[in-house]
Design an enzyme around this catalytic site. Structure first.
Site, PDB file in Angstrom:
ATOM      1  NE  ARG A  79      35.538  -7.226   9.036  1.00  0.00           N
ATOM      2  CZ  ARG A  79      35.220  -8.317   8.330  1.00  0.00           C
ATOM      3  NH1 ARG A  79      35.196  -8.263   7.018  1.00  0.00           N
ATOM      4  NH2 ARG A  79      34.922  -9.445   8.941  1.00  0.00           N
ATOM      5  CB  SER A 161      42.311  -3.999  15.839  1.00  0.00           C
ATOM      6  OG  SER A 161      41.762  -5.293  15.855  1.00  0.00           O
ATOM      7  CG  ASN A 189      50.339 -13.877  24.582  1.00  0.00           C
ATOM      8  OD1 ASN A 189      51.302 -14.461  24.076  1.00  0.00           O
ATOM      9  ND2 ASN A 189      49.736 -14.332  25.678  1.00  0.00           N
ATOM     10  CD  GLU A 271      39.002  -2.954  23.372  1.00  0.00           C
ATOM     11  OE1 GLU A 271      39.905  -2.237  23.860  1.00  0.00           O
ATOM     12  OE2 GLU A 271      38.901  -3.185  22.150  1.00  0.00           O
ATOM     13  CG  LEU A 273      41.012 -12.145  22.190  1.00  0.00           C
ATOM     14  CD1 LEU A 273      41.318 -13.278  23.145  1.00  0.00           C
ATOM     15  CD2 LEU A 273      40.517 -12.682  20.847  1.00  0.00           C
ATOM     16  CG  LEU A 275      41.819  -6.057  29.362  1.00  0.00           C
ATOM     17  CD1 LEU A 275      42.686  -4.807  29.466  1.00  0.00           C
ATOM     18  CD2 LEU A 275      40.555  -5.912  30.200  1.00  0.00           C
ATOM     19  CG  HIS A 302      37.736  -4.209  19.002  1.00  0.00           C
ATOM     20  ND1 HIS A 302      38.934  -4.340  19.660  1.00  0.00           N
ATOM     21  CD2 HIS A 302      38.004  -4.478  17.699  1.00  0.00           C
ATOM     22  CE1 HIS A 302      39.884  -4.685  18.805  1.00  0.00           C
ATOM     23  NE2 HIS A 302      39.342  -4.755  17.595  1.00  0.00           N
ATOM     24  CD1 TRP A 304      36.370   2.847  13.575  1.00  0.00           C
ATOM     25  CD2 TRP A 304      38.310   3.823  14.064  1.00  0.00           C
ATOM     26  NE1 TRP A 304      37.324   2.340  12.714  1.00  0.00           N
ATOM     27  CE2 TRP A 304      38.524   2.923  12.991  1.00  0.00           C
ATOM     28  CE3 TRP A 304      39.393   4.549  14.544  1.00  0.00           C
ATOM     29  CZ2 TRP A 304      39.767   2.741  12.405  1.00  0.00           C
ATOM     30  CZ3 TRP A 304      40.635   4.375  13.963  1.00  0.00           C
ATOM     31  CH2 TRP A 304      40.809   3.475  12.901  1.00  0.00           C
TER      32      TRP A 304
END
Length: 325
Positions: A79, A161, A189, A271, A273, A275, A302, A304
Site C-alpha cells: 500500500r 513485504s 515462494n 507474518e 505466512l 515466515l 507484520h 513497522w
C-alpha cells in the site's frame, strides 16, 4: 485487511523522524535540472522528481554523511503511498543511517506494483500507464543519481513485504548494480500453493489492481521470473539478509481496544505466512549452497516497529558490503 497490516502496507502511522536528520535541501527539486558533479552532497535530506516512463517520480534522498558514492534503496510495501515513502515516516531509518557514508534512496509510489515492469495498465481501476518500476529503479533513477555522484554499481536494496521479494528480484537480474539485497517479511515462494491467489486478492484490496496486468495469467513465465524461490541460483555471491518473525505478538505490539486486537490478529496471520515463505526460501538457498544472513525472531507481527528493528540489525552487513562506514 486492516489495522496493523494496513499500517504496514498503507503506511498511515506517523512515528516521528529525528528533526535534525531531515535537514539540508528540502522541497521539490527537478531532477532534470541537476548539475553533473563528481561527488554526492555531504549529508542532508532532499526530495527530487526524476523522469520515468510512468511520468515524474518523487524520490526522497538522505545523502551520505561524508559524500560517499554508495547507496541503499529502501522499498515500500503493497500500500505504498504517492506522497511519501513510509521508511521516512514510520521508522527511524533516516536517523539510523544519518552518520554513515551511504545515501538512502527512497522512491515514492508503486502501490501493488511489486516494483516490476507490468505488461499493461491495470484495467480494473482505470490506470492510465503501465507500471515500469524495474526500468525506473535500474536505469532512469541510477542515471539521475550518477549525476549527483552516486555509484552505478555499489548499491544495496532492501524492502518489506511486497518490497522484500522485489528487492531480491531487482538484485538477481541487475548484479552490476546491487551488491546487497534484503527481504523483511517478504513472500519469497510465490509459486507455493495458494500464494498466487492470495496475491491476486491482496492487490484487488490495495487499489483494485489486476494482477493479470502485471505478470499475465498465473501459469505465465513472468510469474516464475519474479519468484525468488525459482531464481534463487542467480543470487549466488550477493550479500543477502532475510528476515521474518513468527507472527506471535511481541514487545512492540501494544493492542488496547478491541479493534487493536482484531488488527493484531490480521498482522499475525500475514507474518506467519511470510515466515513460511522465508523458511522455504532458506531451505532452497541451503540446498543450492547459497549463503545468507537469516533473522527469525520468536515474536513479532507484520508491522513497522519490527521492520525498523531488522533494518538496524542488517546495518553492519550493509555498511560492510558497500564499504560505507
Amino acid at each position: 485487511m486492516s489495522g496493523r497490516f494496513r499500517r504496514g502496507l498503507r503506511m498511515l502511522s506517523a512515528s516521528a523522524v529525528v528533526a535534525g536528520v531531515i535537514s539540508g535541501t528540502a522541497g521539490g527539486a527537478v531532477a532534470g535540472a541537476a548539475p553533473v558533479v563528481h561527488r554526492a552532497p555531504w549529508g542532508g535530506y532532499e526530495e527530487v522528481w526524476v523522469p520515468s516512463d510512468m511520468g515524474p517520480i518523487k524520490v526522497q534522498i538522505q545523502w551520505a554523511k561524508r559524500g560517499g558514492s554508495a547507496a541503499l534503496y529502501l522499498l515500500d510495501g503493497m500500500r505504498a503511498r504517492n506522497d511519501y515513502n513510509a521508511w521516512t515516516r514510520d521508522t527511524n531509518a533516516l536517523a539510523q543511517y544519518a552518520n554513515d557514508n551511504v545515501t538512502l534512496v527512497m522512491p515514492v509510489g508503486g502501490e501493488s506494483s511489486f516494483y516490476s515492469d507490468w505488461m499493461a495498465p491495470s484495467n480494473f481501476n482505470g490506470q492510465q500507464n503501465a507500471y515500469k518500476w524495474e526500468t525506473f529503479l535500474t536505469k532512469q533513477l541510477p542515471d539521475y543519481l550518477a549525476t549527483r555522484g552516486v555509484s552505478r554499481s555499489n548499491n544495496g536494496v532492501l524492502g518489506l513485504s511486497m518490497g522484500g521479494s522485489a528487492a531480491l528480484t531487482l538484485a538477481a537480474y541487475h548484479r552490476d548494480q546491487f551488491k546487497f539485497a534484503g527481504s523483511l517479511s517478504g513472500y519469497l515462494n510465490i509459486s507455493a500453493p495458494g500464494m498466487r491467489e492470495a496475491i491476486r486478492v491482496a492487490m484487488l484490496d490495495a487499489g483494485r489492481f489486476n494482477v493479470d496486468s502485471m505478470w499475465g495469467p498465473p501459469w505465465s513465465q513472468s510469474w516464475l521470473r519474479n519468484d525468488p524461490f525459482v531464481f534463487a541460483p542467480q543470487l549466488r555471491g550477493l550479500s543477502l539478509y532475510v528476515s521474518a518473525s513468527s507472527g506471535l505478538p511481541g514487545p512492540l505490539d501494544h493492542p488496547s481496544a478491541p479493534i487493536d486486537y482484531y488488527n493484531t490478529a490480521n498482522a499475525m496471520g500475514l507474518e506467519a505466512l511470510a515466515l513460511a515463505n522465508s523458511r522455504a526460501f532458506q531451505v532452497r538457498l541451503d540446498t543450492l549452497g547459497v549463503g545468507a544472513t537469516y533473522s527469525f525472531p520468536a515474536n513479532g507481527t507484520h508491522s513497522w516497529p519490527y521492520w525498523e528493528s531488522e533494518l538496524w540489525k542488517a546495518r553492519p552487513q550493509i555498511l560492510d558490503t558497500l564499504n560505507a562506514w
